[in-house]
Every structure is written in C-alpha cells, then in structure tokens.
Design a protein around this motif. Sequence first.
Motif, PDB file in Angstrom:
ATOM      1  N   MET A 270     -59.007  39.634 -74.676  1.00 49.27           N
ATOM      2  CA  MET A 270     -58.695  39.757 -73.263  1.00 49.27           C
ATOM      3  C   MET A 270     -58.042  41.110 -73.026  1.00 49.27           C
TER       4      MET A 270
ATOM      5  N   LYS B 215     -55.851  43.641 -70.727  1.00 48.23           N
ATOM      6  CA  LYS B 215     -54.814  43.563 -69.697  1.00 48.23           C
ATOM      7  C   LYS B 215     -54.638  44.968 -69.139  1.00 48.23           C
TER       8      LYS B 215
ATOM      9  N   THR C 226     -54.388  48.165 -55.695  1.00 50.10           N
ATOM     10  CA  THR C 226     -55.306  47.585 -54.714  1.00 50.10           C
ATOM     11  C   THR C 226     -55.656  48.613 -53.648  1.00 50.10           C
TER      12      THR C 226
ATOM     13  N   SER D 181     -60.568  47.700 -58.807  1.00 46.87           N
ATOM     14  CA  SER D 181     -61.641  48.118 -59.701  1.00 46.87           C
ATOM     15  C   SER D 181     -61.211  47.848 -61.128  1.00 46.87           C
ATOM     16  N   ILE D 182     -62.152  47.410 -61.942  1.00 46.26           N
ATOM     17  CA  ILE D 182     -61.874  47.205 -63.366  1.00 46.26           C
ATOM     18  C   ILE D 182     -62.179  48.512 -64.079  1.00 46.26           C
TER      19      ILE D 182
ATOM     20  N   THR E  32     -63.984  47.253 -69.135  1.00 43.65           N
ATOM     21  CA  THR E  32     -65.326  46.658 -69.092  1.00 43.65           C
ATOM     22  C   THR E  32     -66.040  46.847 -70.423  1.00 43.65           C
TER      23      THR E  32
ATOM     24  N   GLU F 103     -64.496  44.398 -73.058  1.00 48.64           N
ATOM     25  CA  GLU F 103     -64.883  43.003 -72.838  1.00 48.64           C
ATOM     26  C   GLU F 103     -66.393  42.804 -72.739  1.00 48.64           C
TER      27      GLU F 103
ATOM     28  N   VAL G 143     -66.597  37.145 -63.704  1.00 46.74           N
ATOM     29  CA  VAL G 143     -65.408  37.358 -64.523  1.00 46.74           C
ATOM     30  C   VAL G 143     -64.296  36.457 -63.996  1.00 46.74           C
ATOM     31  N   GLU G 144     -63.382  36.099 -64.865  1.00 50.18           N
ATOM     32  CA  GLU G 144     -62.235  35.283 -64.480  1.00 50.18           C
ATOM     33  C   GLU G 144     -61.017  36.191 -64.380  1.00 50.18           C
ATOM     34  N   LEU G 145     -60.303  36.111 -63.257  1.00 42.64           N
ATOM     35  CA  LEU G 145     -59.129  36.937 -63.033  1.00 42.64           C
ATOM     36  C   LEU G 145     -57.894  36.071 -62.897  1.00 42.64           C
ATOM     37  N   GLU G 146     -56.789  36.550 -63.412  1.00 41.52           N
ATOM     38  CA  GLU G 146     -55.487  35.943 -63.164  1.00 41.52           C
ATOM     39  C   GLU G 146     -54.711  36.971 -62.362  1.00 41.52           C
ATOM     40  N   VAL G 147     -54.337  36.635 -61.143  1.00 41.53           N
ATOM     41  CA  VAL G 147     -53.733  37.606 -60.239  1.00 41.53           C
ATOM     42  C   VAL G 147     -52.228  37.387 -60.162  1.00 41.53           C
TER      43      VAL G 147
END
Length: 66
Positions: free
Chosen positions: A1, A3, A8, A18-19, A24, A27, A35-39
């Motif tokens: 994962m 980090k 924003t 943007s990632i 990218t 991963e 994709v799964e995001l934790e905000v």
Amino acid sequence: MAKVLVKTRKVGGSIVVSIPKEATEQEGIREGELVELEVRKARRDWFGATKGVGSFTKEDELDSHD
C-alpha cells in the motif's frame, strides 16, 4: 500500500486529488481501474509531515473553530 500526501483542488462542483506517478507505478494502477481510498484530513501540526507540500495560505485556514 502506497501512502502519499496530496493537495486537493476544485474542478466543477467536485474536490479532486491526483495520485502521483510514483504511487501508481508502485501499486501497478492503470487508467480506468477501480481503487480504494481512505480519506483523512492531514494534521498540520506534525513536524515535517507536510514536507514538499509548500506553505499553507490564508485560504487554507479554517473560517471558524468549533
């Protein structure tokens, strides 16, 4: 994962991020994939936590404190 810390920006009525390319690649994420995001909002009081993100402006400050 991976980090990463990103800033924003507003596009139309949405807030977007943007990632970074490095994340990218790390991963193996390609365009069109889910994709799964934790905000979580980054805390500003960590010493060195925002290295490379530039200074916060007046617009970044909260208008009121609860």
